[in-house]
Design an enzyme around this catalytic site. Structure first.
Site, mmCIF file in Angstrom:
data_model
loop_
_atom_site.group_PDB
_atom_site.id
_atom_site.type_symbol
_atom_site.label_atom_id
_atom_site.label_comp_id
_atom_site.label_asym_id
_atom_site.label_seq_id
_atom_site.Cartn_x
_atom_site.Cartn_y
_atom_site.Cartn_z
ATOM 1 N N SER A 111 0.586 -1.358 -0.103
ATOM 2 C CA SER A 111 -0.072 0.046 -0.103
ATOM 3 C C SER A 111 0.862 1.591 0.344
ATOM 4 C CB SER A 111 -0.926 -0.294 1.234
ATOM 5 O OG SER A 111 -1.332 1.338 1.581
ATOM 6 N N TYR A 123 -2.486 -1.077 10.513
ATOM 7 C CA TYR A 123 -2.905 -1.683 9.058
ATOM 8 C C TYR A 123 -1.787 -1.551 8.291
ATOM 9 C CZ TYR A 123 -4.137 -2.343 4.257
ATOM 10 O OH TYR A 123 -4.037 -2.294 3.131
ATOM 11 N N LYS A 149 1.208 -3.756 6.650
ATOM 12 C CA LYS A 149 2.010 -4.367 5.297
ATOM 13 C C LYS A 149 3.589 -4.395 5.023
ATOM 14 C CE LYS A 149 -1.641 -5.403 2.988
ATOM 15 N NZ LYS A 149 -2.242 -5.855 2.268
HETATM 16 N N1 LIG Z 1 -8.909 -1.644 -1.224
HETATM 17 C C1 LIG Z 1 -7.328 -0.690 -0.807
HETATM 18 O O1 LIG Z 1 -7.905 1.065 -0.771
HETATM 19 C C2 LIG Z 1 -5.799 -1.180 -1.109
HETATM 20 C C3 LIG Z 1 -5.089 -0.368 -1.321
HETATM 21 C C4 LIG Z 1 -4.010 -0.091 -0.554
HETATM 22 C C5 LIG Z 1 -3.718 -2.081 -0.863
HETATM 23 N N2 LIG Z 1 -5.038 -2.930 -0.432
HETATM 24 C C6 LIG Z 1 -4.424 -4.436 -0.679
HETATM 25 O O2 LIG Z 1 -5.062 -5.185 -1.195
HETATM 26 C C7 LIG Z 1 -5.745 -6.286 -0.881
HETATM 27 C C8 LIG Z 1 -7.090 -6.680 -1.900
HETATM 28 O O3 LIG Z 1 -7.957 -5.444 -0.590
HETATM 29 P P1 LIG Z 1 -9.432 -5.507 -1.373
HETATM 30 O O4 LIG Z 1 -9.671 -3.635 -1.156
HETATM 31 O O5 LIG Z 1 -9.755 -6.524 -2.336
HETATM 32 O O6 LIG Z 1 -10.180 -5.831 0.031
HETATM 33 P P2 LIG Z 1 -10.689 -6.855 0.659
HETATM 34 O O7 LIG Z 1 -11.293 -7.291 1.943
HETATM 35 O O8 LIG Z 1 -12.287 -7.115 -0.092
HETATM 36 O O9 LIG Z 1 -10.485 -8.844 -0.227
HETATM 37 C C9 LIG Z 1 -10.041 -9.546 0.938
HETATM 38 C C10 LIG Z 1 -10.672 -10.534 1.100
HETATM 39 O O10 LIG Z 1 -9.835 -11.588 1.232
HETATM 40 C C11 LIG Z 1 -10.052 -11.890 2.288
HETATM 41 N N3 LIG Z 1 -9.446 -12.534 3.988
HETATM 42 C C12 LIG Z 1 -8.993 -11.993 4.816
HETATM 43 N N4 LIG Z 1 -8.121 -12.571 5.513
HETATM 44 C C13 LIG Z 1 -8.238 -13.778 5.159
HETATM 45 C C14 LIG Z 1 -7.617 -15.646 5.358
HETATM 46 N N5 LIG Z 1 -6.373 -15.047 6.289
HETATM 47 N N6 LIG Z 1 -7.277 -16.217 4.755
HETATM 48 C C15 LIG Z 1 -8.584 -16.411 3.357
HETATM 49 N N7 LIG Z 1 -8.984 -14.916 3.299
HETATM 50 C C16 LIG Z 1 -8.822 -14.365 3.818
HETATM 51 C C17 LIG Z 1 -11.654 -11.525 2.398
HETATM 52 O O11 LIG Z 1 -12.449 -12.308 2.956
HETATM 53 C C18 LIG Z 1 -11.347 -10.996 1.340
HETATM 54 O O12 LIG Z 1 -12.752 -11.386 0.283
HETATM 55 C C19 LIG Z 1 -5.111 -5.740 0.844
HETATM 56 O O13 LIG Z 1 -4.414 -7.131 1.117
HETATM 57 C C20 LIG Z 1 -5.061 -4.516 0.963
HETATM 58 O O14 LIG Z 1 -4.349 -4.737 2.136
HETATM 59 C C21 LIG Z 1 -5.739 -2.570 -0.588
#
Ligand SMILES: NC(=O)c1ccc[n+]([C@@H]2O[C@H](COP(=O)([O-])OP(=O)(O)OC[C@H]3O[C@@H](n4cnc5c(N)ncnc54)[C@H](O)[C@@H]3O)[C@@H](O)[C@H]2O)c1
Length: 334
Positions: free
Chosen positions: A117, A141, A145
């Site tokens: 991130s 959080y 990361k």
């Molecule tokens: N959305 C943003 O703005 C953003 C920005 C930077 C980085 N990210 C990173 O991108 C990735 C995806 O983000 P997103 O927005 O799609 O989030 P999201 O919460 O929609 O998706 C995360 C998924 O991981 C699953 N999950 C969580 N813990 C788990 C575990 N222990 N085992 C199996 N599955 C598990 C959840 O059920 C969910 O479907 C994440 O790693 C997040 O940190 C997101």
């Protein structure tokens, strides 16, 4: 190519699975459904379970020995919740990822693409950050990361694991066919709040922080259409070995953004232009922990991935609005 996608039921994971399919690849989804909705998995190959379940990982690889890479997106991602629940965040994001990486290495599945991130970066005077700029992760959080980046970097030195770490900027918008998108009931991020204000689900949109040292006093971000972000993953997977060779290191960090900084006021103006009506706006002081923000220097992604964003801010806003109209049908709630 077959690709294991952890967190593939989530917002970015489901769109990335679609982008992989469109490029002729096959995603295999591993998700515990902790937050991601089953509806986003659609008809894809799916294992419901935890990333730290080594027996399950062995079964997945046994049943799909042709998996060539893993995109590790599964995580807890809500910043304020991470302040309330540090144990759960460090356990799920850090400790469980450690088990996943070790088991993938044991199984000989050594290509890992990791979702990091841009929230790791320290504030810079001109807000444009390169991968080598100073870091100052502001929340539990963001610190999870950073720890995972460090774990991957260290494991890539000591083992056969190879890692491409993508630092996402601010993904917005939805799947191009409106099959998935933001699914939080009350999206806390700025575009979700704007969509709610536009649809009358809130009486106004509140700009939190109007005295920041930016061109108009409001926070600055690099909003990237989630479809462009998904395409960056496809590119990174397809060029994985080349990227690692060119980086001349067992792991590499790459910013994934548009390279354009957009302030909150600019976002509101763009939103109103796409929406076609004014949205009532209020101003308030910054919330605790609100960062001024950053935008990506994209030289490395252009050089190593040969990838750039193709969609505009307006495209992303239109797609978020369209998803706002459609999502009840898929999720069963507004
Ligand atoms: N959305 C943003 O703005 C953003 C920005 C930077 C980085 N990210 C990173 O991108 C990735 C995806 O983000 P997103 O927005 O799609 O989030 P999201 O919460 O929609 O998706 C995360 C998924 O991981 C699953 N999950 C969580 N813990 C788990 C575990 N222990 N085992 C199996 N599955 C598990 C959840 O059920 C969910 O479907 C994440 O790693 C997040 O940190 C997101």
């Amino acid at each position: 190519m077959k690709v294991l996608v952890t967190g593939g039921a989530g917002y970015i994971g489901s769109v990335t699975a679609k982008a992989l399919e469109e490029a002729g690849h096959t995603p295999v989804i591993l998700d515990s459904l902790l937050t991601g909705p089953l509806a986003f998995v659609r008809d894809r190959t799916f294992y419901e379970g935890d990333i730290a379940d080594r027996a399950l990982l062995r079964r997945v690889v046994d049943e799909h020995p042709d998996i060539e890479a893993t995109i590790h997106m599964a995580a807890r991602i809500v910043v304020p919740e991470s302040v309330e629940l540090p144990y759960e965040y460090y356990r799920d994001n850090v400790a469980k990822s450690l088990e996943l990486f070790d088991e993938l290495n044991n199984l000989g599945k050594t290509r890992v693409l990791f979702s990091s991130s841009a929230s790791l970066y320290a504030t810079k005077d001109d807000f444009e950050v390169t991968e080598d700029d100073a870091l100052d992760p502001p929340s539990p959080y963001a610190r999870t990361k950073r720890m995972m980046e460090q774990i991957l970097q260290d494991m890539a030195v000591a083992t056969d694991l190879r890692a491409i770490i993508l630092r996402y900027f601010n993904p917005i918008g939805s799947d191009p066919d409106l099959e998935s998108g933001i699914y939080a009931k009350e999206p806390s991020h700025v575009l979700g709040q704007l969509v709610m204000a536009a649809r009358g689900q809130k009486d106004a949109f509140t700009i939190t922080g109007v005295d920041h040292p930016t061109r108009d006093g409001t926070g600055i971000r690099d909003y990237i259409h989630v479809w462009d972000l998904a395409r960056a993953h496809v590119r990174a997977i397809e060029k994985f070995d080349e990227v690692i060779a060119e980086a001349a290191a067992p792991s590499v960090i790459i910013n994934v953004g548009t390279g354009e900084g957009v302030t909150v006021r600019e976002l509101v103006t763009a939103f109103q232009n796409v929406f076609g009506h004014e949205v009532p706006v209020r101003e308030a002081p910054p919330r605790p922990g609100d960062a001024v923000g950053a935008f990506a220097n994209v030289d490395r992604s252009a050089r190593l991935l040969d990838w750039r964003t193709e969609l505009s801010l307006e495209d992303a806003i239109a797609s978020a609005l369209a998803w706002g109209e459609k999502r009840r049908e898929i999720l069963g709630y507004e």
